[in-house]
Design an enzyme around this catalytic site. Structure first.
Site, PDB file in Angstrom:
ATOM      1  N   SER A 112      22.986   2.303  15.816  1.00 13.87           N
ATOM      2  CA  SER A 112      23.156   0.857  15.671  1.00 13.87           C
ATOM      3  C   SER A 112      21.956   0.082  16.186  1.00 13.87           C
ATOM      4  O   SER A 112      21.324   0.464  17.179  1.00 13.87           O
ATOM      5  CB  SER A 112      24.408   0.416  16.444  1.00 13.87           C
ATOM      6  OG  SER A 112      24.505  -0.989  16.512  1.00 13.87           O
ATOM      7  N   TYR A 135      20.761  -5.270  10.607  1.00 12.97           N
ATOM      8  CA  TYR A 135      21.224  -6.483   9.947  1.00 12.97           C
ATOM      9  C   TYR A 135      19.998  -7.218   9.427  1.00 12.97           C
ATOM     10  O   TYR A 135      18.893  -7.048   9.935  1.00 12.97           O
ATOM     11  CB  TYR A 135      21.972  -7.396  10.918  1.00 12.97           C
ATOM     12  CG  TYR A 135      23.149  -6.753  11.602  1.00 12.97           C
ATOM     13  CD1 TYR A 135      24.423  -6.821  11.058  1.00 12.97           C
ATOM     14  CD2 TYR A 135      22.984  -6.084  12.816  1.00 12.97           C
ATOM     15  CE1 TYR A 135      25.507  -6.228  11.694  1.00 12.97           C
ATOM     16  CE2 TYR A 135      24.061  -5.492  13.450  1.00 12.97           C
ATOM     17  CZ  TYR A 135      25.310  -5.564  12.893  1.00 12.97           C
ATOM     18  OH  TYR A 135      26.375  -4.975  13.522  1.00 12.97           O
ATOM     19  N   THR A 161      24.166  -3.514   7.351  1.00 18.51           N
ATOM     20  CA  THR A 161      25.538  -4.012   7.478  1.00 18.51           C
ATOM     21  C   THR A 161      25.599  -5.433   6.944  1.00 18.51           C
ATOM     22  O   THR A 161      24.833  -6.300   7.363  1.00 18.51           O
ATOM     23  CB  THR A 161      25.986  -3.971   8.943  1.00 18.51           C
ATOM     24  OG1 THR A 161      25.997  -2.607   9.378  1.00 18.51           O
ATOM     25  CG2 THR A 161      27.384  -4.544   9.110  1.00 18.51           C
ATOM     26  N   LYS A 258      26.519  -1.231   4.075  1.00 18.42           N
ATOM     27  CA  LYS A 258      27.792  -0.998   4.774  1.00 18.42           C
ATOM     28  C   LYS A 258      28.599  -2.296   4.807  1.00 18.42           C
ATOM     29  O   LYS A 258      28.106  -3.334   5.249  1.00 18.42           O
ATOM     30  CB  LYS A 258      27.528  -0.517   6.198  1.00 18.42           C
ATOM     31  CG  LYS A 258      28.791  -0.222   7.004  1.00 18.42           C
ATOM     32  CD  LYS A 258      28.428   0.346   8.373  1.00 18.42           C
ATOM     33  CE  LYS A 258      29.678   0.712   9.175  1.00 18.42           C
ATOM     34  NZ  LYS A 258      30.405  -0.491   9.627  1.00 18.42           N
ATOM     35  N   HIS A 282      34.555  -2.969   8.489  1.00 17.28           N
ATOM     36  CA  HIS A 282      34.097  -3.047   9.883  1.00 17.28           C
ATOM     37  C   HIS A 282      35.189  -2.601  10.844  1.00 17.28           C
ATOM     38  O   HIS A 282      35.335  -3.131  11.951  1.00 17.28           O
ATOM     39  CB  HIS A 282      33.629  -4.467  10.222  1.00 17.28           C
ATOM     40  CG  HIS A 282      32.445  -4.509  11.136  1.00 17.28           C
ATOM     41  ND1 HIS A 282      31.150  -4.540  10.688  1.00 17.28           N
ATOM     42  CD2 HIS A 282      32.343  -4.512  12.491  1.00 17.28           C
ATOM     43  CE1 HIS A 282      30.314  -4.570  11.709  1.00 17.28           C
ATOM     44  NE2 HIS A 282      31.028  -4.554  12.825  1.00 17.28           N
TER      45      HIS A 282
END
Length: 386
Positions: A112, A135, A161, A258, A282
């Site tokens: 992440s 992101y 994401t 995602k 999520h």
């Protein structure tokens, strides 16, 4: 925190209970909770009960092959480790332990952006393929910097994401006063008093930071701020398909989206050069009341066929869940909470236990339905339960 192999725990639910007993209640609620009434969180798991497996009998299942290929890379079984932020709040080894466990299990871990060890540190944790999750941020130069660093560190896939345009309403965290990183106030210390193992580990190690952005202003600082504040500072609610197309051009390798639930979004992704989508809500932590990941999967699979690879994230707790997702069109599945339960309860050894148990279930369940390889787990092995 000492690693614990969790030998008495025989499935993910039992490891979840061990995690609950180890963590202070606000921190467990942060891990286990979802948005608003948590209907979608519950539906992610319940949706698997709407499908029954149809075994084929008198099949030679003496040899079972669980290997599969995701975006051209062979993995030992069809389960991957999803990106989860701030993992060091659960155990000091955090993302380093997760990366090592994934490598031992022969699968891919996606780190992440919100990790508490840097992407460079985690890249060196174990010699195995990894993806990096990002992101499209307000600060495009920071986004570009992430992509360059991920390339240089050897990450082979980029996961973007797209389902966090604004912060979610996570009412459990509001009620508990949860902050990330946790701030041990008088009230929260009282709540943590029955969890001395976690408290000792947390207080005797360096406070977790957002390691990938620690060099950028206060966003990566150790000051305890709410998750909503992180989101507001970093995320860009104006992101569109043009921004994702820009990222496809910036990244030299497969790009995966995602947070896709609508068939038209999967088609759009294919049209701009995205190589795979992760069907995900999520983990029920964003929009409550939206479709479960599994409910969305067959419609997307019917819409895109083999044009783009489909991965499923959300609700996986059993080997049978994995097989149902594969039969409905997924190439592989991702787990997040499931491995974090192991991390919370037993560190790296706890994650090993989760992956060992789940992998054994997948292999055993394949034998029980008469599927000798992943390719044989097809939609004709399912029927609606009601």
């Amino acid at each position: 925190m000492r690693d614990r192999p969790l030998k008495r725990q025989g499935n993910i639910w039992e490891i979840r209970e061990a995690a609950r007993r180890r963590l202070p209640s606000p921190l467990f609620d942060f891990l286990d909770g979802g948005g608003e009434d948590e209907w979608t969180l519950r539906r992610n798991i319940a949706a698997f009960d709407d499908w029954c497996l149809l075994p084929r009998t008198l099949v030679d299942v003496a040899e079972i092959d669980t290997t599969t290929t995701v975006l051209g890379h062979k993995i030992d079984w069809p389960v991957m480790l999803a990106p989860t932020g701030m993992s060091r709040v659960f155990h000091n080894d955090g993302e380093m332990a997760i990366a090592r466990a994934a490598a031992k299990a022969g699968t891919i871990y996606t780190l992440s952006t919100m990790s508490t060890y840097s992407m460079e540190e985690v890249a060196g944790a174990a010699p195995a393929p990894k993806w990096f999750q990002v992101y499209c941020l307000r600060d495009r130069e920071l986004t570009r910097d992430f992509l360059g660093r991920a390339k240089a560190a050897g990450y082979t896939g980029l996961v973007v994401t797209v389902d966090v345009p604004v912060p979610a309403n996570r009412e459990r965290d509001r009620r508990s006063g949860m902050t990330i990183p946790p701030k041990l106030t008088f009230a929260s210390t009282l709540k943590s008093a029955l969890r001395p193992g976690w408290v000792f580990d947390y207080l005797t190690n360096k406070p977790p930071v957002l390691a990938n952005v620690v060099h950028k202003t206060s966003v990566g600082s150790i000051d305890a701020v709410s998750l909503a504040d992180h989101v507001l500072r970093l995320f860009d609610p104006s992101v569109t398909w043009k921004d994702v197309e820009w990222m496809v051009g910036q990244w030299d390798g497969p790009l995966i989206l995602k947070g896709i639930l609508h068939p038209d979004d999967a088609r759009n992704a294919h049209a701009i050069g995205v190589k795979a989508v992760i069907v995900s809500n999520h983990g029920g932590r964003q929009l409550d009341g939206c479709t479960s990941s599994l409910d969305a999967l067959p419609r997307i699979a019917d819409a895109v066929g083999t044009d783009i690879e489909l991965l499923l994230d959300g609700g996986i707790r059993r080997g049978t869940h994995v097989l149902k997702a594969l039969a409905l069109g997924a190439t592989a599945c991702l787990i997040g909470r499931a491995y974090l339960y192991g991390l919370c309860a037993g560190g790296e050894a706890g994650i090993d236990r989760v992956l060992t148990l789940l992998r054994a279930e997948v292999k055993r369940d394949m034998a029980l339905i008469g599927a000798r390889s992943i390719a044989e787990v097809t939609r004709d092995r399912l029927m609606k339960s009601r």
